[in-house]
Scaffold this motif. Structure first.
Motif: not given
Length: 478
Positions: A342-353, A355-366
């Motif tokens: 995750l240190e070497r691929y920081p944008k992947v870590q950003e995505y992981m955080v 998408i979970v936030e979006e899922g919580k906020k919207n109630g779904y992911v796409t």
């Protein structure tokens, strides 16, 4: 089902306007059943006793409105509805099976089962029923005193998870795992296939299910062709049974290379990850060089396979516990691998955080094409349920987009073969690969056409790459 039934009587359906089963599947991908009566009750509050065919029309209009509101109208019209025709055609065509090879494999697998049975009996010091959980539990935990992993109401658990945890404690464990694998292959694919070969054409006509998996992937039954194991040679040999339709045909096998990781590179926008694909580098070797801080040409095979486990583990939201078990290393070491990844691929870590936030906020992911998965699990008070929801939130956009891409490719390949009036037919889709029964004079054109349609099914910020081969059997073409 209706299309296939009518096709058997020489009737083709054109002008399909809407399929309520597929509509409901897009709106509620985690449902178990999509019976019209239940859908009428759920969507229209119409009592099934008084329902008639005209109510389906109203149901279709209601669903169309829902699909528009949820942004899935295009997904329905451009992917799911055209796919109905493609799958019906694939089922109707079927896949030729060589009975002689099947019978040869039956002899080989039976011999292998006998060999493993003898070895297990010898290691146990007595004869017992290996298929009996109770007897196997007694041998492993009472006679051989292996550490008990978990118990059930009826005694010791000997499921695959338990056996994997016991690996390395006694030579009998590996033999039991092998024995189960071979038994499963024999019962599912040797005995199973013999029962489903159609007497008229010597082919199997698997049922392709468009509305079963929550991720959007297609599944198949009778037989399930998605589950033929490809890691072990014995599993791969099952593919020798599947052959081209006759002497004038060859099978073409086209397989997306690491499609889910490419989708992750696109969605996360991570520059290091993307660069590896743009420069056509071996992604697992590149990841190993990033994790272990060494040049790519110094990466060992073991380091590469550790990096591969991390790459795919990240896609599925793996924990340090899961990774440590997969690789047979300590949790601390697994944690270091994940952290350094995750240190070497920081944008992947950003995505992981994110998408979970979006899922919580919207109630779904796409997915990229707007396939939607509702995630009530993210709001659960139960930690395990919530963690499951987080893994699904991470994985759905990746796996679901990969599923959308291959569906789009199937439609385009099918349409292109028909448009050019070719005799070659698309006959199977398994995970990330398509198989075409290609008429020999069309072989080169078919290979070029399939590669082109698959690689251009969707334009991402990294290239989609397809490996392609041809041969008499699925095994040879792979």
């Amino acid at each position: 089902k209706l299309m296939l039934e009518l096709a058997r009587n020489g009737i083709a359906i054109h002008g399909l306007d809407f399929d309520t089963l597929i509509g409901a599947y897009l709106l509620e991908p985690t449902r178990n059943k999509y019976e019209p009566e239940q859908l009428l009750y759920d969507y229209m509050h119409i009592d099934t006793m008084s329902a008639d065919a005209s109510d389906l029309l109203v149901l279709a209009q209601t669903m169309k409105k829902h699909l528009e509101e949820t942004g899935m109208k295009d997904l329905y019209l451009q992917i799911e509805q055209p796919l109905i025709h493609v799958l019906a055609d694939m089922e109707r065509t079927g896949f030729k099976v060589d009975k002689t090879i099947l019978q040869q494999l039956d002899v080989e697998f039976t011999a292998e089962i006998t060999r493993l049975t003898n070895e297990i009996t010898e290691l146990a010091g007595e004869s017992f029923n290996i298929n009996s959980t109770r007897q196997l539990g007694e041998i492993l935990f009472e006679k051989l005193h292996l550490p008990v992993q978990k118990k059930t109401k009826t005694g010791y658990s000997t499921d695959i998870e338990v056996l994997e945890q016991l690996r390395g404690t006694h030579p009998i464990v590996e033999r039991i795992i092998d024995y189960r694998q071979v038994m499963k292959l024999k019962s599912t694919y040797i005995d199973g296939l013999l029962h489903v070969i159609h007497p008229d054409d010597g082919r199997i006509h698997s049922s392709f299910n468009q509305a079963v998996t929550a991720t959007g992937r297609i599944s198949s039954t009778e037989p399930n062709l998605q589950n033929i194991p490809v890691r072990e040679e014995m599993g791969r040999r099952i593919r020798k049974v599947f052959v081209a339709s006759d002497e004038d045909h060859l099978l073409v096998d086209a397989d997306y290379s690491q499609i889910e990781l490419r989708v992750l590179a696109h969605i996360s926008g991570d520059p290091t990850f993307r660069e590896a694909f743009i420069r056509n580098q071996d992604i697992h070797r590149r990841t190993a060089s990033e994790i272990f801080g060494i040049p790519m040409d110094q990466v060992t095979d073991e380091q590469r396979s550790s990096a591969k486990a991390v790459n795919f583990g990240i896609v599925y939201g793996i924990s340090d516990f899961g990774l440590s078990r997969n690789l047979g290393i300590s949790r601390a070491k697994a944690k270091r691998y994940i952290e350094s990844y995750l240190e070497r691929y920081p944008k992947v870590q950003e995505y992981m955080v994110r998408i979970v936030e979006e899922g919580k906020k919207n109630g779904y992911v796409t997915t990229l094409l707007n396939r939607r998965r509702e995630l009530p699990e993210l709001k659960s008070r139960n930690f395990n349920i919530r963690s499951f929801g987080e893994r699904i939130a991470l994985n759905t956009p990746i796996q679901g987009t990969a599923a959308d891409i291959i569906k789009k490719a199937m439609i385009q390949v099918h349409e292109e073969l028909e448009k050019r009036g070719m005799r070659s037919k698309l006959i199977l889709q398994v995970h990330d690969e398509l198989i075409i029964d290609a008429y020999k004079p069309e072989l080169e054109e078919v290979m070029a056409l399939v590669k082109d349609q698959m690689e251009n099914a969707m334009h991402l910020s990294v290239p989609l790459v397809v490996d392609i081969g041809a041969g008499k059997s699925w095994y040879d073409a792979k």
